[in-house]
Write an enzyme that holds these catalytic residues in place. Structure first.
Site, short mmCIF file in Angstrom:
data_model
loop_
_atom_site.label_atom_id
_atom_site.label_comp_id
_atom_site.label_asym_id
_atom_site.label_seq_id
_atom_site.Cartn_x
_atom_site.Cartn_y
_atom_site.Cartn_z
N SER A 176 0.84 -1.21 0.00
CA SER A 176 0.00 0.00 0.00
C SER A 176 0.88 1.26 0.00
O SER A 176 1.58 1.54 -0.96
CB SER A 176 -0.96 -0.04 1.20
OG SER A 176 -1.90 0.99 1.13
N LEU A 177 0.90 2.00 1.11
CA LEU A 177 1.77 3.17 1.22
C LEU A 177 3.21 2.83 0.87
O LEU A 177 3.93 3.62 0.26
CB LEU A 177 1.71 3.70 2.67
CG LEU A 177 2.88 4.57 3.13
CD1 LEU A 177 2.81 5.93 2.48
CD2 LEU A 177 2.93 4.66 4.63
N ARG A 235 -1.57 12.19 -0.58
CA ARG A 235 -2.36 10.96 -0.45
C ARG A 235 -2.98 10.85 0.94
O ARG A 235 -4.16 10.53 1.10
CB ARG A 235 -1.44 9.75 -0.71
CG ARG A 235 -2.09 8.38 -0.63
CD ARG A 235 -1.00 7.34 -0.84
NE ARG A 235 -1.50 5.98 -1.02
CZ ARG A 235 -1.61 5.08 -0.05
NH1 ARG A 235 -1.25 5.41 1.18
NH2 ARG A 235 -2.05 3.85 -0.31
#
Length: 296
Positions: A88-89, A113
């Site tokens: 993800s991140l 984000r």
């Protein structure tokens, strides 16, 4: 082949990065640059803050990114990735590590984000839950049958899948999945339904920022969350990075593909050991290592 992997949200801890800052001139310079870019001293929150400070999405995401990326940069000539991936991140950390993104642009995108996701979370109450001990196909099928927003969000490893959706959708899904034989259905302490259609407002906001950012041809492929495939084309990387916010993280398949493509050692760079554990669940014979503090 050397695979470097980068953790996502949830790996943070108070004091993260402090030894880097105190022992490496390069790290100190990059942390101070980050404070200037973000407009607040994230180092104070990382080194001396509280768990509650670090749990705020707009702090968590840049904090984990900075810990991972600055750590990688302090490895110098020892850092020679032949393939990278992030959860993800962590995909943003991976993209700085393989040269797709500059440190500054990576941090700006992560900050954007985080704030976009925070806004999306505040618009509609939503959540996530970890489903343990049930096969992926059953979880996906049951989610599809529920008349609420509830989708698979993180395919973490065999027998562990995180679902994401509305409060009602997650509640119903947890009941049905336990009835179907799941060992556990654990609601997660998160601010919202990441990697679900409820992140669409954030995806639109992030898309504009990504389109206005320069991406370079990387030194090695990144195995991206949305399709678990090795990507080196900057335009394709950008498109997949935008899709990532509303699409599931296919991390199980990512690790399977990296192993099939010749990965012999997975090194996790950043806080925690979560990804090393996931790799072992896919192939317990695979060699793993971690870099979570200054190596000088």
């Amino acid at each position: 082949m050397k695979a470097y992997v980068f953790p996502g949200q949830g790996a943070q801890f108070v004091g993260m990065g402090k030894d880097l800052y105190e022992n490496s001139d390069l790290a100190k310079e990059l942390f101070e640059k980050a404070n200037d870019i973000l407009g607040f001293r994230i180092t104070d929150l990382m080194f001396e803050g509280t768990d509650e400070n670090l749990r705020q999405t707009n702090v968590t995401q840049p904090a984990i990114f900075l810990h991972s990326v600055i750590l990688a940069k302090t490895l110098g000539d020892d850092f020679k990735p032949e393939m990278v991936a992030g959860h993800s991140l962590g995909e943003f950390s991976a993209l700085v590590a393989n040269g797709s993104l500059s440190f500054e642009d990576g941090l700006k995108l992560v900050s954007k984000r985080a704030s976009a996701m925070q806004k999306a979370c505040e618009t509609e109450p939503s959540t996530m839950a970890a489903i343990i001990g049930l096969d992926d196909e059953t979880v996906v099928k049951i989610c599809e049958e529920i008349n609420e927003i509830v989708v698979p969000a993180n395919f973490n490893c065999p027998g562990q899948l995180v679902i994401s959706g509305s409060m009602k959708g997650i509640e119903i899904a947890c009941e049905k999945l336990l009835e179907a034989g799941a060992k556990r259905a654990l609601p997660l302490k998160v601010g919202g339904a990441f990697h679900s259609p409820l992140m669409e407002p954030a995806r639109v906001e992030l898309e504009e920022a990504i389109e206005n950012t320069t991406f370079s041809t990387p030194i090695c492929p990144v195995y991206q969350n949305v399709n678990a495939m090795p990507i080196s084309n900057p335009d394709e990387i950008k498109k997949n990075l935008v899709s990532q916010l509303t699409a599931p993280v296919r991390f199980t398949q990512t690790m399977v593909n990296m192993i099939a493509d010749g990965a012999t050692l997975f090194t996790e760079v950043g806080p925690g050991k979560v990804i090393q554990g996931l790799v072992k669940k896919v192939d317990r014979k695979m060699e793993t290592a971690g870099v979570d503090s200054f190596q000088g």
